[in-house]
Every structure is written in structure tokens, then in C-alpha cells.
Design a protein around this motif. Structure first.
Motif, mmCIF file in Angstrom:
data_model
loop_
_atom_site.group_PDB
_atom_site.id
_atom_site.type_symbol
_atom_site.label_atom_id
_atom_site.label_comp_id
_atom_site.label_asym_id
_atom_site.label_seq_id
_atom_site.Cartn_x
_atom_site.Cartn_y
_atom_site.Cartn_z
ATOM 1 N N HIS A 79 5.987 -0.763 14.881
ATOM 2 C CA HIS A 79 4.902 -1.597 14.363
ATOM 3 C C HIS A 79 5.317 -3.057 14.186
ATOM 4 O O HIS A 79 4.616 -3.823 13.515
ATOM 5 N N GLU A 80 6.454 -3.407 14.785
ATOM 6 C CA GLU A 80 6.958 -4.791 14.775
ATOM 7 C C GLU A 80 7.034 -5.394 13.373
ATOM 8 O O GLU A 80 6.765 -6.571 13.156
ATOM 9 N N GLY A 81 7.392 -4.563 12.394
ATOM 10 C CA GLY A 81 7.610 -5.027 11.029
ATOM 11 C C GLY A 81 6.375 -5.120 10.162
ATOM 12 O O GLY A 81 6.460 -5.423 8.981
ATOM 13 N N LYS A 82 5.224 -4.847 10.736
ATOM 14 C CA LYS A 82 3.946 -5.007 10.023
ATOM 15 C C LYS A 82 3.369 -3.636 9.667
ATOM 16 O O LYS A 82 3.341 -2.729 10.497
ATOM 17 N N CYS A 83 2.904 -3.477 8.449
ATOM 18 C CA CYS A 83 2.319 -2.208 8.006
ATOM 19 C C CYS A 83 1.117 -1.856 8.894
ATOM 20 O O CYS A 83 0.187 -2.657 9.032
ATOM 21 N N CYS A 101 -2.312 -1.577 6.262
ATOM 22 C CA CYS A 101 -2.952 -2.731 5.602
ATOM 23 C C CYS A 101 -2.623 -4.068 6.249
ATOM 24 O O CYS A 101 -3.188 -5.094 5.871
ATOM 25 N N GLY A 102 -1.687 -4.076 7.203
ATOM 26 C CA GLY A 102 -1.342 -5.309 7.897
ATOM 27 C C GLY A 102 -0.348 -6.202 7.179
ATOM 28 O O GLY A 102 -0.041 -7.300 7.648
ATOM 29 N N CYS A 160 0.805 -1.237 0.000
ATOM 30 C CA CYS A 160 0.000 0.000 0.000
ATOM 31 C C CYS A 160 0.835 1.283 0.000
ATOM 32 O O CYS A 160 0.291 2.373 0.058
ATOM 33 N N ASP A 161 2.172 1.148 -0.050
ATOM 34 C CA ASP A 161 3.112 2.277 -0.097
ATOM 35 C C ASP A 161 3.159 3.131 1.169
ATOM 36 O O ASP A 161 3.729 4.213 1.165
#
Length: 116
Positions: free
Chosen positions: A86-90, A93-94, A77-78
Motif C-alpha cells: 500500500h506504499e505506506g498509506k492506510c 482511511c488513506g 483507524c487502527d
């Protein structure tokens, strides 16, 4: 602990800079350490004073550490986001798919010398 090896590398780089620029003494070495570089800043802070007394190029100098945040761009999702927070997670969008934009860095930013 690869931090000791890094300090030796810093000393070699400082020595080359001293010779190339006719510097007799340095006051400080400023380094930048990425948040996800694998370098432990506390180890550098603990070991540097010992090396600064025994390695000629670093004698009497101070180590200044600047942390570089780990920033990523989501491939789906850029979104630009803080990877560690965020522990590596977008966060939008997840997705776990990302490009690391910064945070892996380890570099000497500057060598400070005493003004005459």
C-alpha cells in the motif's frame, strides 16, 4: 555496501556460538530480513558464498534468507496493513500516520549444525 559488514557480523556471531557450544562445523545460517530494513537480500546471496569459503566460522555453510513482511498499524483507524503493498498509506482511511509493527528486522534466526 553494508551487506558485507553484515556478513562479517554473522561470522562473528557464528564463531561465538561455535565456541560456546563446542561446535566444529555449521551447515547453514538462517537469517530473517525485514522488507524495509534497507538490507538487499540479493547482495547477501551473492557475497555469502565468497565469505563462506574465506571466513573460518562460515566455511562450507549455506545462507538461508527468510523475508519478514513490512506490516503497519494505522494511527488514525487502527487498520493493520502491508506497508509495501500500500506504499505506506492506510488502505482504509488513506492516512500516512502509522506504527511499523514489523519489517525493519535483521537477525540470525538459527545456526544449523550437522547431526552426528
Amino acid at each position: 555496501m553494508h551487506e558485507m559488514t553484515l556478513i562479517y557480523g554473522i561470522a562473528e556471531t557464528v564463531e561465538k556460538a561455535e565456541k560456546a557450544n563446542g561446535i566444529d562445523h555449521i551447515d547453514a545460517v538462517v537469517i530473517q530480513v525485514g522488507e524495509i530494513s534497507g538490507v538487499v537480500p540479493e547482495f547477501l546471496e551473492n557475497y555469502y558464498p565468497m565469505f563462506a569459503e574465506t571466513l573460518e566460522p562460515l566455511k562450507g555453510s549455506e545462507l538461508i534468507i527468510e523475508m519478514i513482511p513490512a506490516v503497519g498499524r494505522c494511527n488514525d483507524c487502527d487498520t493493520i496493513f502491508d506497508i509495501v503493498k500500500h506504499e505506506g498509506k492506510c488502505p482504509d482511511c488513506g492516512s500516512w500516520h502509522k506504527e511499523v509493527l514489523s519489517g525493519r528486522d535483521f537477525l540470525i534466526k538459527e545456526i544449523r549444525v550437522r547431526e552426528e
